[in-house]
Design an enzyme around this catalytic site. Structure first.
Site, PDB file in Angstrom:
ATOM      1  N   GLU A  83       0.825  -1.214   0.000  1.00 22.45           N
ATOM      2  CA  GLU A  83       0.000   0.000   0.000  1.00 22.45           C
ATOM      3  C   GLU A  83       0.861   1.266   0.000  1.00 22.45           C
ATOM      4  O   GLU A  83       0.590   2.198  -0.754  1.00 22.45           O
ATOM      5  CB  GLU A  83      -0.974   0.011   1.194  1.00 22.45           C
ATOM      6  CG  GLU A  83      -2.003  -1.125   1.190  1.00 22.45           C
ATOM      7  CD  GLU A  83      -2.795  -1.267  -0.113  1.00 22.45           C
ATOM      8  OE1 GLU A  83      -2.876  -0.311  -0.908  1.00 22.45           O
ATOM      9  OE2 GLU A  83      -3.339  -2.365  -0.338  1.00 22.45           O
ATOM     10  N   HIS A 131       0.958  -2.164  -9.819  1.00 20.40           N
ATOM     11  CA  HIS A 131       0.988  -3.614  -9.615  1.00 20.40           C
ATOM     12  C   HIS A 131       2.062  -4.271 -10.468  1.00 20.40           C
ATOM     13  O   HIS A 131       2.261  -3.912 -11.623  1.00 20.40           O
ATOM     14  CB  HIS A 131      -0.389  -4.228  -9.879  1.00 20.40           C
ATOM     15  CG  HIS A 131      -1.348  -3.904  -8.775  1.00 20.40           C
ATOM     16  ND1 HIS A 131      -2.695  -3.769  -8.957  1.00 20.40           N
ATOM     17  CD2 HIS A 131      -1.113  -3.682  -7.448  1.00 20.40           C
ATOM     18  CE1 HIS A 131      -3.255  -3.473  -7.793  1.00 20.40           C
ATOM     19  NE2 HIS A 131      -2.318  -3.408  -6.867  1.00 20.40           N
ATOM     20  N   CYS A 132       2.733  -5.227  -9.868  1.00 19.39           N
ATOM     21  CA  CYS A 132       3.901  -5.854 -10.476  1.00 19.39           C
ATOM     22  C   CYS A 132       3.528  -7.257 -10.942  1.00 19.39           C
ATOM     23  O   CYS A 132       2.783  -7.970 -10.271  1.00 19.39           O
ATOM     24  CB  CYS A 132       5.011  -5.913  -9.427  1.00 19.39           C
ATOM     25  SG  CYS A 132       6.527  -6.651 -10.025  1.00 19.39           S
TER      26      CYS A 132
HETATM   27 ZN   LIG Z   1      -2.464  -2.714  -4.991  1.00 19.69          ZN
HETATM   28 ZN   LIG Z   2       7.913  -5.773  -8.324  1.00 13.62          ZN
END
Ligand SMILES: [Zn+2]
Ligand SMILES: [Zn+2]
Length: 189
Positions: free
Chosen positions: A131, A140-141
């Site tokens: 967060e 996002h990864c």
């Molecule tokens: Zn997230």
């Molecule tokens: Zn990452």
């Protein structure tokens, strides 16, 4: 000081809070301090869902954030939602100042399993980094082991690691340079 603040909304597990504070310091290299506790977010409570509306919580936390707070992570035991989803573990303003994390679904008890303090702390650390990562501009990864990968289930939270992947670390390093320059300039005025 320009620090990341944590603030509890209602009564929160002390061990988990300490674990969160340590993880933020380790992941972002900034001072982490506790703000005076706020009350449980009853103003955001949705009777029908028996959960709190996370967007309303964020708005309230932002209103109470002092100007020296670089970022604020609110931590609560109440279950959170946004209208389009059944629940969320937490929510953050992308590149904003505030984020909120719920411990409700990070607890084994939620899944009718025996309490496990160490597991609660591990989960809280990952989701706190996730967060606050958003507030520092991380999205996002795709790397499933990176804390910035999106978790919809507790199993996924458990599968991912606590350390940011190489890609996210590089992005964060760049973002932090800008933040340091910004705050430096403010100090000179
Ligand atoms: Zn997230
Ligand atoms: Zn990452």
């Amino acid at each position: 000081v320009n620090a990341v603040y944590t603030v509890t909304l209602g009564k929160v597990d002390g061990g988990a809070l300490s674990a969160i504070e340590l993880s933020l310091w380790q992941a972002f290299g900034v001072e982490v301090c506790g703000m005076p506790a706020l009350e449980e977010p009853t103003y955001a409570y949705d009777q029908q869902r028996a959960q709190c509306n996370s967007t309303e919580v964020l708005r309230e936390v932002l209103a109470t954030a002092t100007s020296d707070a670089l970022r604020v992570l609110a931590v609560t035991e109440v279950d959170l939602f946004i209208p389009m989803l059944t629940f969320i573990f937490g929510q953050a303003q992308l590149n904003g100042r505030v984020a909120v994390l719920s411990l409700a679904r990070l607890r084994q008890e939620f899944y009718e399993l025996p309490p496990n303090g160490a597991l609660l702390c591990a989960r809280a650390r990952k989701e706190a980094v996730h967060e606050i990562g958003h507030t520092f501009g991380l999205t996002h990864c795709a790397d499933q082991s990176c804390p910035m990968s999106l978790s919809n289930t507790i199993n996924h939270v458990d599968r991912k690691g606590e350390d940011l992947c190489g890609g996210c670390s590089l992005i964060l390093e760049e973002q932090m340079k800008h933040i340091r320059t910004d705050t430096g300039a403010e100090g000179k005025q």
